[in-house]
Scaffold this active site. Structure first.
Site, short mmCIF file in Angstrom:
data_model
loop_
_atom_site.label_atom_id
_atom_site.label_comp_id
_atom_site.label_asym_id
_atom_site.label_seq_id
_atom_site.Cartn_x
_atom_site.Cartn_y
_atom_site.Cartn_z
N LYS A 50 16.45 28.80 -9.15
CA LYS A 50 15.55 28.88 -8.00
C LYS A 50 15.46 27.51 -7.36
CE LYS A 50 10.66 29.74 -7.00
NZ LYS A 50 9.48 30.49 -7.44
N LYS A 52 13.84 25.17 -4.23
CA LYS A 52 12.79 25.02 -3.23
C LYS A 52 13.40 24.59 -1.90
CE LYS A 52 9.16 25.70 -5.97
NZ LYS A 52 8.09 26.69 -5.73
N ASP A 81 12.85 29.53 -2.49
CA ASP A 81 11.41 29.65 -2.29
C ASP A 81 10.97 28.66 -1.22
OD1 ASP A 81 8.68 29.94 -2.43
OD2 ASP A 81 8.49 29.21 -4.49
N GLU A 107 11.71 33.84 -1.22
CA GLU A 107 10.30 33.94 -1.61
C GLU A 107 9.39 33.28 -0.58
OE1 GLU A 107 7.45 32.72 -5.43
OE2 GLU A 107 9.63 32.67 -5.59
N ASP A 132 4.58 35.89 -2.82
CA ASP A 132 3.90 35.14 -3.87
C ASP A 132 2.49 34.79 -3.41
OD1 ASP A 132 3.00 33.55 -5.91
OD2 ASP A 132 4.41 31.92 -5.59
N LYS A 156 2.18 36.67 -11.13
CA LYS A 156 1.80 35.58 -12.03
C LYS A 156 0.54 35.95 -12.79
CE LYS A 156 3.67 31.89 -9.09
NZ LYS A 156 3.34 30.74 -8.22
#
Length: 260
Positions: A50, A52, A81, A107, A132, A156
């Site tokens: 993943k 950023k 993300d 995301e 998210d 989460k």
């Protein structure tokens, strides 16, 4: 623990014995550094990375992902993300350049409150969209589904605890939405994430609740939840399966700060 039963049995039973994990790469703005970190993660057995995006200019992000995909085998998945960084139109503009590099999903491209923006982006690009920051309550989950805004949920444990995320996952399953389990900063929440993932059918994407990228020397259990070869094994001890270290708790009392 009083029942001498692993928590996954009380959460719905066991769907899987080990959970695949994603390696999250942060603070890697230069393609060379990003590639180095990614290769180290792959050597450790991770199959999903993943990255950023959104902190730099779109052109830099496109170049970072292009360079990374060029260096990785095709069986390594890349998810990105944006952490709410873009407007809906900017998200579409950037993703039309990035999609060619086989992105698993995008995301949270737009601000948390902008459910209509999420829906707009989802309709304009081919890459699946995950919520998210837009997903904290059951009402959020229902609204995201009603607006057809996302393909995936990031569930989460910090979003209200195990009961809450189990309900989110059930709402998602009824609507054909798959889930993954997001970050945890201590082994207690990592253990909870592991047991939730193991006991929830539609947590089908590799999760991000465990690994050296999250918790370090300030963990407060006697034995950490540790990844091995890109997976973490199901804990079958009673309760959460971890034991608190009272000495560490006293040592770090008042010093731990959540970065959420």
């Amino acid at each position: 623990k009083k029942l001498k039963t692993p928590l996954y049995k009380l959460l719905g039973g066991k769907f899987r014995n080990k959970i695949p994990l994603t390696y999250v790469i942060t603070n890697s703005y230069k393609p060379k550094i990003l590639i180095e970190k990614a290769k180290r993660a792959v050597e450790k057995g991770y199959k999903v990375l993943k990255i950023k995006v959104g902190e730099l200019t779109p052109n830099i992000d496109v170049e970072r992902i292009r360079a990374l995909r060029k260096e990785l085998d095709k069986d390594i998945e890349i998810r990105i993300d944006a952490n709410q960084a873009w407007s809906p139109s900017k998200a579409v503009q950037v993703m039309r350049k990035i999609e060619r590099y086989e992105i698993q999903y995008l995301e949270q491209p737009v601000p948390a409150w902008d459910f209509d923006g999420l829906a707009y982006v989802r309709k304009k690009i081919d890459t699946p969209i995950m919520a998210d920051e837009s997903l904290f309550t059951l009402e959020n989950a229902m609204m995201l589904i009603k607006k057809e805004a996302v393909d995936l949920f990031n569930t989460k444990i910090l979003k209200g605890g195990l009961n809450s995320v189990k309900k989110m996952a059930a709402i998602a399953e009824a609507s054909g939405i798959q889930c993954m389990v997001g970050g945890a900063w201590l082994s207690i929440s990592a253990a909870a994430g592991l047991l939730f993932a193991a006991s929830t059918k539609n947590v089908s994407y590799s999760s991000e609740f465990c690994g050296e990228m999250f918790y370090g020397d300030k963990d407060i259990v006697k034995e950490r939840v540790k990844p091995q070869d890109g997976y973490v094994e199901l804990i079958k001890k009673p309760g959460l399966g971890v034991e608190l270290d009272k000495e560490k708790i006293n040592k770090f009392k008042g010093t731990l700060k959540c970065r959420y």
